[in-house]
Motif scaffolding. Structure first.
Motif, PDB file in Angstrom:
ATOM      1  N   ALA A   6       0.841  -1.190   0.000  1.00  0.00           N
ATOM      2  CA  ALA A   6       0.000   0.000   0.000  1.00  0.00           C
ATOM      3  C   ALA A   6       0.881   1.246   0.000  1.00  0.00           C
ATOM      4  O   ALA A   6       1.862   1.326   0.729  1.00  0.00           O
ATOM      5  CB  ALA A   6      -0.901   0.000   1.234  1.00  0.00           C
ATOM      6  N   ALA A   7       0.536   2.201  -0.821  1.00  0.00           N
ATOM      7  CA  ALA A   7       1.304   3.440  -0.900  1.00  0.00           C
ATOM      8  C   ALA A   7       1.007   4.314   0.312  1.00  0.00           C
ATOM      9  O   ALA A   7      -0.138   4.424   0.739  1.00  0.00           O
ATOM     10  CB  ALA A   7       0.954   4.187  -2.178  1.00  0.00           C
ATOM     11  N   THR A   8       2.059   4.905   0.862  1.00  0.00           N
ATOM     12  CA  THR A   8       1.895   5.906   1.901  1.00  0.00           C
ATOM     13  C   THR A   8       2.489   7.202   1.384  1.00  0.00           C
ATOM     14  O   THR A   8       3.391   7.193   0.548  1.00  0.00           O
ATOM     15  CB  THR A   8       2.592   5.499   3.221  1.00  0.00           C
ATOM     16  OG1 THR A   8       3.984   5.314   2.981  1.00  0.00           O
ATOM     17  CG2 THR A   8       1.978   4.246   3.798  1.00  0.00           C
ATOM     18  N   VAL A   9       1.964   8.308   1.882  1.00  0.00           N
ATOM     19  CA  VAL A   9       2.394   9.617   1.413  1.00  0.00           C
ATOM     20  C   VAL A   9       2.728  10.480   2.619  1.00  0.00           C
ATOM     21  O   VAL A   9       1.932  10.587   3.554  1.00  0.00           O
ATOM     22  CB  VAL A   9       1.292  10.292   0.570  1.00  0.00           C
ATOM     23  CG1 VAL A   9       1.740  11.660   0.099  1.00  0.00           C
ATOM     24  CG2 VAL A   9       0.915   9.414  -0.609  1.00  0.00           C
ATOM     25  N   LYS A  10       3.904  11.114   2.582  1.00  0.00           N
ATOM     26  CA  LYS A  10       4.327  12.034   3.642  1.00  0.00           C
ATOM     27  C   LYS A  10       4.096  13.451   3.145  1.00  0.00           C
ATOM     28  O   LYS A  10       4.605  13.835   2.091  1.00  0.00           O
ATOM     29  CB  LYS A  10       5.798  11.811   3.984  1.00  0.00           C
ATOM     30  CG  LYS A  10       6.275  12.622   5.160  1.00  0.00           C
ATOM     31  CD  LYS A  10       7.691  12.200   5.548  1.00  0.00           C
ATOM     32  CE  LYS A  10       8.129  12.838   6.841  1.00  0.00           C
ATOM     33  NZ  LYS A  10       9.466  12.346   7.244  1.00  0.00           N
ATOM     34  N   THR A  11       3.299  14.210   3.885  1.00  0.00           N
ATOM     35  CA  THR A  11       2.954  15.579   3.520  1.00  0.00           C
ATOM     36  C   THR A  11       3.596  16.527   4.520  1.00  0.00           C
ATOM     37  O   THR A  11       3.461  16.334   5.728  1.00  0.00           O
ATOM     38  CB  THR A  11       1.433  15.784   3.526  1.00  0.00           C
ATOM     39  OG1 THR A  11       0.835  14.817   2.662  1.00  0.00           O
ATOM     40  CG2 THR A  11       1.067  17.176   3.064  1.00  0.00           C
ATOM     41  N   PHE A  12       4.285  17.550   4.030  1.00  0.00           N
ATOM     42  CA  PHE A  12       4.935  18.541   4.884  1.00  0.00           C
ATOM     43  C   PHE A  12       4.089  19.806   4.945  1.00  0.00           C
ATOM     44  O   PHE A  12       3.481  20.209   3.965  1.00  0.00           O
ATOM     45  CB  PHE A  12       6.323  18.881   4.346  1.00  0.00           C
ATOM     46  CG  PHE A  12       7.266  17.718   4.373  1.00  0.00           C
ATOM     47  CD1 PHE A  12       7.388  16.885   3.276  1.00  0.00           C
ATOM     48  CD2 PHE A  12       8.016  17.448   5.496  1.00  0.00           C
ATOM     49  CE1 PHE A  12       8.245  15.804   3.290  1.00  0.00           C
ATOM     50  CE2 PHE A  12       8.886  16.382   5.534  1.00  0.00           C
ATOM     51  CZ  PHE A  12       9.002  15.550   4.431  1.00  0.00           C
ATOM     52  N   ALA A  18      -2.220   6.693   0.670  1.00  0.00           N
ATOM     53  CA  ALA A  18      -2.389   7.502  -0.537  1.00  0.00           C
ATOM     54  C   ALA A  18      -3.874   7.834  -0.695  1.00  0.00           C
ATOM     55  O   ALA A  18      -4.717   7.042  -0.305  1.00  0.00           O
ATOM     56  CB  ALA A  18      -1.877   6.737  -1.750  1.00  0.00           C
ATOM     57  N   PRO A  19      -4.223   8.997  -1.153  1.00  0.00           N
ATOM     58  CA  PRO A  19      -3.420   9.977  -1.864  1.00  0.00           C
ATOM     59  C   PRO A  19      -2.680  10.956  -0.959  1.00  0.00           C
ATOM     60  O   PRO A  19      -2.057  11.889  -1.450  1.00  0.00           O
ATOM     61  CB  PRO A  19      -4.455  10.708  -2.712  1.00  0.00           C
ATOM     62  CG  PRO A  19      -5.684  10.698  -1.875  1.00  0.00           C
ATOM     63  CD  PRO A  19      -5.642   9.365  -1.165  1.00  0.00           C
ATOM     64  N   GLY A  20      -2.727  10.791   0.333  1.00  0.00           N
ATOM     65  CA  GLY A  20      -2.016  11.663   1.255  1.00  0.00           C
ATOM     66  C   GLY A  20      -2.879  12.767   1.808  1.00  0.00           C
ATOM     67  O   GLY A  20      -3.951  13.080   1.288  1.00  0.00           O
ATOM     68  N   SER A  49      -9.830  10.295   2.712  1.00  0.00           N
ATOM     69  CA  SER A  49     -10.923   9.410   3.122  1.00  0.00           C
ATOM     70  C   SER A  49     -10.367   8.029   3.454  1.00  0.00           C
ATOM     71  O   SER A  49      -9.566   7.476   2.710  1.00  0.00           O
ATOM     72  CB  SER A  49     -11.938   9.309   1.987  1.00  0.00           C
ATOM     73  OG  SER A  49     -12.986   8.462   2.360  1.00  0.00           O
ATOM     74  N   GLY A  50     -10.761   7.496   4.587  1.00  0.00           N
ATOM     75  CA  GLY A  50     -10.329   6.172   5.009  1.00  0.00           C
ATOM     76  C   GLY A  50      -9.090   6.149   5.878  1.00  0.00           C
ATOM     77  O   GLY A  50      -8.751   5.115   6.443  1.00  0.00           O
ATOM     78  N   ALA A  51      -8.379   7.265   5.998  1.00  0.00           N
ATOM     79  CA  ALA A  51      -7.177   7.304   6.844  1.00  0.00           C
ATOM     80  C   ALA A  51      -7.587   7.383   8.308  1.00  0.00           C
ATOM     81  O   ALA A  51      -8.382   8.236   8.691  1.00  0.00           O
ATOM     82  CB  ALA A  51      -6.309   8.494   6.480  1.00  0.00           C
ATOM     83  N   SER A  52      -7.054   6.487   9.122  1.00  0.00           N
ATOM     84  CA  SER A  52      -7.334   6.527  10.558  1.00  0.00           C
ATOM     85  C   SER A  52      -6.076   6.290  11.389  1.00  0.00           C
ATOM     86  O   SER A  52      -6.155   6.176  12.605  1.00  0.00           O
ATOM     87  CB  SER A  52      -8.394   5.491  10.922  1.00  0.00           C
ATOM     88  OG  SER A  52      -7.925   4.188  10.608  1.00  0.00           O
ATOM     89  N   SER A  53      -4.901   6.240  10.732  1.00  0.00           N
ATOM     90  CA  SER A  53      -3.645   6.110  11.461  1.00  0.00           C
ATOM     91  C   SER A  53      -2.502   6.526  10.557  1.00  0.00           C
ATOM     92  O   SER A  53      -2.645   6.581   9.332  1.00  0.00           O
ATOM     93  CB  SER A  53      -3.436   4.671  11.940  1.00  0.00           C
ATOM     94  OG  SER A  53      -3.299   3.802  10.834  1.00  0.00           O
ATOM     95  N   GLY A  54      -1.373   6.815  11.185  1.00  0.00           N
ATOM     96  CA  GLY A  54      -0.201   7.207  10.423  1.00  0.00           C
ATOM     97  C   GLY A  54       0.916   7.662  11.332  1.00  0.00           C
ATOM     98  O   GLY A  54       0.913   7.383  12.538  1.00  0.00           O
ATOM     99  N   LEU A  55       1.846   8.390  10.755  1.00  0.00           N
ATOM    100  CA  LEU A  55       3.005   8.912  11.461  1.00  0.00           C
ATOM    101  C   LEU A  55       2.944  10.431  11.491  1.00  0.00           C
ATOM    102  O   LEU A  55       2.323  11.039  10.623  1.00  0.00           O
ATOM    103  CB  LEU A  55       4.295   8.480  10.758  1.00  0.00           C
ATOM    104  CG  LEU A  55       4.486   6.990  10.510  1.00  0.00           C
ATOM    105  CD1 LEU A  55       5.694   6.758   9.619  1.00  0.00           C
ATOM    106  CD2 LEU A  55       4.637   6.259  11.825  1.00  0.00           C
TER     107      LEU A  55
END
Length: 194
Positions: free
Chosen positions: A13-19, A37-39, A140-146
């Protein structure tokens, strides 16, 4: 805003880091969030505190940026948590949430995750001037990350905001079956007439 895309996880699965705000210097802070993704999208940065209070003597500036209909869902520094953030008082960690049930006929939408830094600078280092907080519109759908912060400071707290919207009313399966049955009756009737 700067974006970095990588492939992670067993399923690829693609992950995207946004600054946010996109570039840091020796005297400014930079926040980042990594999501599916899409971030995320950097929607705002600013000086001061993000309290979660929509009104009062010192209203949360995020409500002015996000516009009508947004409300605070949870704060990482209050009671039983919907929003869980590891690494508070550090410069990086994990975030996750499980949304509370929305009122009947409604759903949570347009979720915004905001991070507030603590005090920076001091000693022989130059004082960090800001931004003090950054807000990210989650995909949409993101519920966790860094999350991470650069620029000589640690995380004070994080807030989760969202809007309530009417839930789509699904067409019951019985309705689809009924339409199909009426079509079959019409076809049989036409055959009998012919």
């Amino acid at each position: 805003m700067a974006i970095f895309v990588s492939m992670a996880g067993a399923a690829g699965a693609a992950t995207v880091k946004t600054f946010c705000p996109g570039a840091a210097s020796a005297t400014t802070r930079q926040f980042s969030v990594t999501t599916i993704a899409p971030g995320a999208t950097c929607v705002a940065t600013g000086l001061g505190n993000i309290s979660g209070n929509a009104n009062g003597a010192r209203p949360d500036p995020i409500f002015g940026v996000l516009g009508a209909g947004y409300q605070l869902i949870d704060k990482s520094d209050s009671g039983p948590a919907v929003l869980n953030v590891s690494g508070v008082s550090g410069t990086s960690g994990l975030w996750s949430f499980i949304l509370p049930a929305a009122p009947a006929g409604m759903i949570w939408t347009n979720l915004v995750l905001a991070f507030k830094s603590g005090q920076g600078g001091g000693g022989s280092k130059p004082k960090v001037t800001g931004p003090d907080w950054a807000a990210f519109l989650l995909p949409s759908g993101a519920s966790s990350g860094l999350w991470s912060i650069s620029g000589q400071q640690s995380l004070s707290h994080a807030n989760l905001y969202g809007q309530l919207a009417p839930a789509a009313v699904p067409l019951p399966a019985a309705g689809v079956l009924m339409v199909g049955a009426l079509g079959a009756f019409a076809a049989v009737r036409r055959r009998r007439r012919a």
